[in-house]
Enzyme design. Structure first.
Site, PDB file in Angstrom:
ATOM      1  N   GLN A  48      65.265-120.133  13.021  1.00  0.00           N
ATOM      2  CA  GLN A  48      64.193-119.309  12.513  1.00  0.00           C
ATOM      3  C   GLN A  48      64.894-117.838  12.918  1.00  0.00           C
ATOM      4  OE1 GLN A  48      60.542-120.092  15.148  1.00  0.00           O
ATOM      5  NE2 GLN A  48      62.095-120.651  16.874  1.00  0.00           N
ATOM      6  N   ASP A 103      58.436-118.833  25.387  1.00  0.00           N
ATOM      7  CA  ASP A 103      58.454-117.670  26.138  1.00  0.00           C
ATOM      8  C   ASP A 103      58.135-118.146  27.819  1.00  0.00           C
ATOM      9  OD1 ASP A 103      55.451-116.783  26.738  1.00  0.00           O
ATOM     10  OD2 ASP A 103      55.685-117.616  24.665  1.00  0.00           O
ATOM     11  N   GLU A 123      60.656-127.366  23.818  1.00  0.00           N
ATOM     12  CA  GLU A 123      61.051-126.376  22.703  1.00  0.00           C
ATOM     13  C   GLU A 123      62.000-126.656  21.975  1.00  0.00           C
ATOM     14  OE1 GLU A 123      61.143-123.337  20.652  1.00  0.00           O
ATOM     15  OE2 GLU A 123      59.421-123.162  22.195  1.00  0.00           O
ATOM     16  N   GLY A 155      59.366-131.159  18.773  1.00  0.00           N
ATOM     17  CA  GLY A 155      58.014-131.619  19.434  1.00  0.00           C
ATOM     18  C   GLY A 155      57.397-132.752  18.492  1.00  0.00           C
ATOM     19  N   ASP A 172      51.600-125.049  22.244  1.00  0.00           N
ATOM     20  CA  ASP A 172      51.597-123.520  21.918  1.00  0.00           C
ATOM     21  C   ASP A 172      52.561-123.410  20.824  1.00  0.00           C
ATOM     22  OD1 ASP A 172      51.694-120.909  22.209  1.00  0.00           O
ATOM     23  OD2 ASP A 172      53.209-120.749  23.742  1.00  0.00           O
ATOM     24  N   ASP A 175      52.569-120.100  13.962  1.00  0.00           N
ATOM     25  CA  ASP A 175      51.911-120.172  12.693  1.00  0.00           C
ATOM     26  C   ASP A 175      52.506-121.335  12.013  1.00  0.00           C
ATOM     27  OD1 ASP A 175      50.157-117.961  13.408  1.00  0.00           O
ATOM     28  OD2 ASP A 175      51.564-116.648  12.531  1.00  0.00           O
ATOM     29  N   PRO A 179      59.546-124.263  11.549  1.00  0.00           N
ATOM     30  CA  PRO A 179      59.508-125.381  12.436  1.00  0.00           C
ATOM     31  C   PRO A 179      58.162-126.094  12.992  1.00  0.00           C
ATOM     32  CG  PRO A 179      60.263-123.559  13.520  1.00  0.00           C
ATOM     33  CD  PRO A 179      60.134-123.165  12.129  1.00  0.00           C
TER      34      PRO A 179
END
Length: 292
Positions: A48, A103, A123, A155, A172, A175, A179
């Site tokens: 991304q 994050d 992640e 994931g 988490d 949008d 991915p």
């Protein structure tokens, strides 16, 4: 408007060529603009587009594919609402998995609960973690707390190998583009259910209940087919379009409306407190109607 780089969403405007970031809400024919003081970092990772911008209203912003994900001024709101509801609801959450959350904000909130023995953060993009650590001044929770384990995998692929392991699964997701697309599909929810212990629970955000009620409605519909307890709750998140955001908690046994509120670790929070815990489940009529 002249686009200054090949980055999604960033434009220069006016005679002074002020830099703005625009987030499109296509369903409503709407654009949300954020004035940017400085573009601090940008790159194209294998997954991304990642950028960090210093904004006039929200401080430093982590932006993925042109969409703000976390800000230094109010990012705690989303992370507190995503984590404290399930971790208060479950009476003994020993093993927790977080899919997404590069994050590491959700991991830091989870670490406030001393009965949690292991926190697996899954992640897909290691660069999100590294960029967040560099530019957002976030403590490296995975280095400071030995309960936190970073797993750099997709994931969806990772969860296929998990069966009856976790007490709480926190998703988490960004949008429903790029991915994260697979994390909105029925097949993913089925795998999530299988990854939980017999009394486990699942939580995720479900987009804006006003601008994109279909995501919320579909999430509830899919989870209702699997879990006996499914509830929607809301939070005011200023950076997101419309300022109101929805979350869905799905449980095999524990109902958040009967949670032991004494478990809530709230005294150092910026948003979540005992009164708000229950109030967040009070839904406006338009949300109730959308869920019908």
């Amino acid at each position: 408007m002249i686009k200054p780089t090949n980055l999604t969403g960033y434009y220069k405007e006016g005679e002074r060529e002020e830099l703005w970031l625009f987030d499109d809400v296509e369903e409503m024919g709407l654009e949300i603009g954020y004035k940017i003081d400085r573009l601090l970092h940008y790159e194209q990772s294998p997954y991304q587009e990642i950028s960090v911008a210093e904004s006039a209203g929200f401080g430093r912003m982590l932006v993925l594919d042109g969409i703000p994900q976390y800000t230094s001024k109010e990012g705690y709101i989303y992370n507190e609402m995503l984590t404290h509801v399930p971790l208060t609801t479950h009476p003994e959450p020993h093993k927790v998995a977080i899919i997404g959350g590069g994050d590491c904000g959700a991991a830091r909130e989870t670490a406030k609960y001393t009965d949690v023995k292991r926190i697996d953060v899954v992640e897909i993009d290691a660069r999100v973690v590294e960029v967040s650590r560099t530019w957002l001044s976030n403590p490296a929770i995975y280095e400071l707390d030995d309960r936190v384990h970073m797993i750099y995998r997709d994931g969806l692929h990772w969860i296929k190998g998990q069966k009856a392991i976790y007490d709480v699964l926190i998703v988490d997701r960004s949008d429903p583009y790029g991915p994260s697309t697979a994390l909105y599909k029925p097949a993913f929810y089925e795998l999530a259910y299988r990854a939980l212990n017999e009394d486990g629970l699942f939580v995720c955000h479900s987009e804006s209940p006003y601008y994109n009620p279909k995501i919320m409605r579909d999430t509830v519909r899919y989870l209702n087919k699997l879990f006996p307890i499914v509830r929607v709750y809301l939070a005011a998140v200023p950076v997101f379009p419309g300022g109101i955001w929805s979350f869905v908690i799905a449980s095999k046994k524990w109902d958040p409306m009967h949670a032991d509120i004494r478990r809530l670790q709230w005294r150092n929070n910026g948003y979540m407190n005992p009164d708000l815990f229950y109030a967040s489940f009070a839904l406006p009529n338009y949300v109730k109607k959308a869920l019908e």
